[in-house]
Design an enzyme around this catalytic site. Structure first.
Site, PDB file in Angstrom:
ATOM      1  N   ARG A 140      -5.593   7.597 -20.969  1.00  0.00           N
ATOM      2  CA  ARG A 140      -6.068   6.147 -21.293  1.00  0.00           C
ATOM      3  C   ARG A 140      -6.119   6.156 -22.822  1.00  0.00           C
ATOM      4  O   ARG A 140      -7.155   6.734 -23.260  1.00  0.00           O
ATOM      5  CB  ARG A 140      -6.998   5.472 -20.233  1.00  0.00           C
ATOM      6  N   GLU A 190      -3.515  -2.423 -25.621  1.00  0.00           N
ATOM      7  CA  GLU A 190      -1.774  -2.517 -25.379  1.00  0.00           C
ATOM      8  C   GLU A 190      -1.488  -3.728 -25.278  1.00  0.00           C
ATOM      9  O   GLU A 190      -1.981  -4.679 -24.321  1.00  0.00           O
ATOM     10  CB  GLU A 190      -1.756  -1.482 -24.426  1.00  0.00           C
ATOM     11  N   HIS A 228       3.447   3.186 -23.957  1.00  0.00           N
ATOM     12  CA  HIS A 228       2.783   3.562 -22.430  1.00  0.00           C
ATOM     13  C   HIS A 228       4.193   3.719 -21.681  1.00  0.00           C
ATOM     14  O   HIS A 228       4.119   2.977 -20.690  1.00  0.00           O
ATOM     15  CB  HIS A 228       2.107   2.434 -22.223  1.00  0.00           C
TER      16      HIS A 228
HETATM   17  C1  8YV Z   1       1.474   2.468 -15.320  1.00  0.00           C
HETATM   18  C2  8YV Z   1      -0.067   4.167 -15.589  1.00  0.00           C
HETATM   19  O1  8YV Z   1       2.433   2.396 -14.444  1.00  0.00           O
HETATM   20  O2  8YV Z   1      -0.062   4.829 -13.477  1.00  0.00           O
HETATM   21  C3  8YV Z   1      -0.543   4.537 -14.277  1.00  0.00           C
HETATM   22  O3  8YV Z   1      -1.775   4.498 -14.268  1.00  0.00           O
HETATM   23  O4  8YV Z   1      -0.719   4.285 -16.782  1.00  0.00           O
HETATM   24  C4  8YV Z   1       1.345   3.729 -15.593  1.00  0.00           C
HETATM   25  O5  8YV Z   1       2.082   4.819 -15.103  1.00  0.00           O
HETATM   26  C5  8YV Z   1       1.316   1.366 -15.880  1.00  0.00           C
HETATM   27  O6  8YV Z   1      -0.045   1.171 -16.386  1.00  0.00           O
HETATM   28  C6  8YV Z   1       1.759  -0.010 -15.484  1.00  0.00           C
HETATM   29  O7  8YV Z   1       2.639  -0.246 -14.550  1.00  0.00           O
END
Ligand code: 8YV
Length: 324
Positions: free
Chosen positions: A237, A266, A285
């Site tokens: 993150r 983001e 991302h």
């Molecule tokens: C998400 C992610 O899919 O799973 C998570 O925590 O960061 C990504 O794989 C994305 O945030 C939105 O779908």
């Protein structure tokens, strides 16, 4: 009567059909206060929600007094106020297993592309700059046998260690809340404190969730402890790293480069200084973003919601205490 649920992300057709078989589904663009006010009746009747990326806080939960289950199509759940869910007896489900290998692939892609300057030199080829055999201004640095430092040894950290150690012959250092026996026995991973990890890693790979404890865990002071030849990789993150401090460290060559899949804001604003730095690989991302894995995440999230609303939760639950 089937329970009513709000769907705030599009699903593949077969999964949408499965959701419809179990629930009365209302599609909404996003879980926002604005939508909650515009569609107050629908929110008031919702027993479940399924989607990703929307912020779910106490004020929004107050618009959904019947809510019993939230199913996020992600492993991360930092956009949920878990205390507020617990207080209201709402079970939170996520998709922790299906994306592990894909996110580890993304991290390895960032390691390789930032060390070998893959994006930068490929752009130079496209710009017609490859006119004679290349010299040191096109060179990168080696990956194989360098020290891989992993901050956060969860499922993804472990999958990254597997790639780095068995694929690239890299010794593994790690820091986590506790020792990880499997990482130590399979990859001879050495547990160390954060300072040692910062000082010794050639690649500092961050795979931490965002919590009160991890927010800005890597700031100016920590970056200053890294080697000038080190590369920072973040695919957890964004706010785990103080982005302003990172920009400064990259501009001043305190560290060599960064490979980033996540950012404090983001989408990354087009005005971000990160976009002007040649020693940055910035991805939108894409951690879990393959067709196969995003399908698997959506499938697990649908199954999770069905399990949660039929009282049959066996896995993938963030707050199982709510069930008791
Ligand atoms: C998400 C992610 O899919 O799973 C998570 O925590 O960061 C990504 O794989 C994305 O945030 C939105 O779908």
């Amino acid at each position: 009567m089937k329970p009513e649920v709000l769907l705030y992300k599009s699903l593949p057709d077969d999964l949408r059909t499965r959701l419809d078989e179990h629930f009365t589904v209302t599609v909404i663009s996003d879980l926002t206060m604005e939508n909650a006010e515009k569609q107050a009746d629908i929110f008031a009747r919702a027993k479940g929600i399924i989607g990703s990326s929307s912020k779910v806080d106490a004020a929004l939960l107050d618009k959904m007094p019947k809510l019993r289950a939230a199913s996020t199509i992600s492993v991360g759940y930092d956009n949920f106020d878990v205390d507020a869910l617990n207080q209201r007896g709402v079970v939170l489900m996520h998709t922790p297993t299906v994306l592990t290998e894909t996110v580890a692939d993304t991290m390895m892609a960032l390691v390789l592309s930032s060390a070998r300057r893959v994006v930068e030199v490929a752009e130079r080829v496209k710009a017609g700059e490859w006119r004679s055999s290349i010299g040191p201004d096109w060179f990168g640095i080696d990956v194989h046998h360098k020290k891989m430092g992993i901050l956060g040894m969860g499922r993804i950290g472990l999958a990254l260690a597997q790639r780095a150690h068995h694929g690239f012959g890299m010794p593994i250092l790690y820091n986590a809340r506790k020792h990880h026996e499997e990482a130590e026995s399979r990859f001879n991973a050495q547990y160390c404190d954060l300072d040692t990890l910062l000082r010794e890693s050639d690649f500092l790979c961050i795979s931490l969730p965002l919590t009160g404890q991890t927010h800005h865990m890597i700031g100016r002071e920590q970056l200053a402890k890294m080697k000038p030849s080190a590369i920072l990789i973040n695919a957890g993150r964004g706010p785990v790293v103080d982005e302003a401090a990172l920009i400064e460290a990259l501009q001043n060559h305190t560290i060599y480069a960064a490979g980033l899949d996540v950012f404090e804001q983001e989408p990354l604003p087009v005005t971000s200084p990160l976009l002007k730095l040649p020693n940055v690989v910035a991805l939108p991302h894409i951690g879990s973003a393959t067709h196969e894995t995003r399908y698997g995440m959506a499938r697990d999230a649908v199954d999770n919601l069905i399990a949660a609303l039929s009282g049959k939760v066996e896995k993938n639950c963030v707050n199982p205490q709510v069930l008791r």
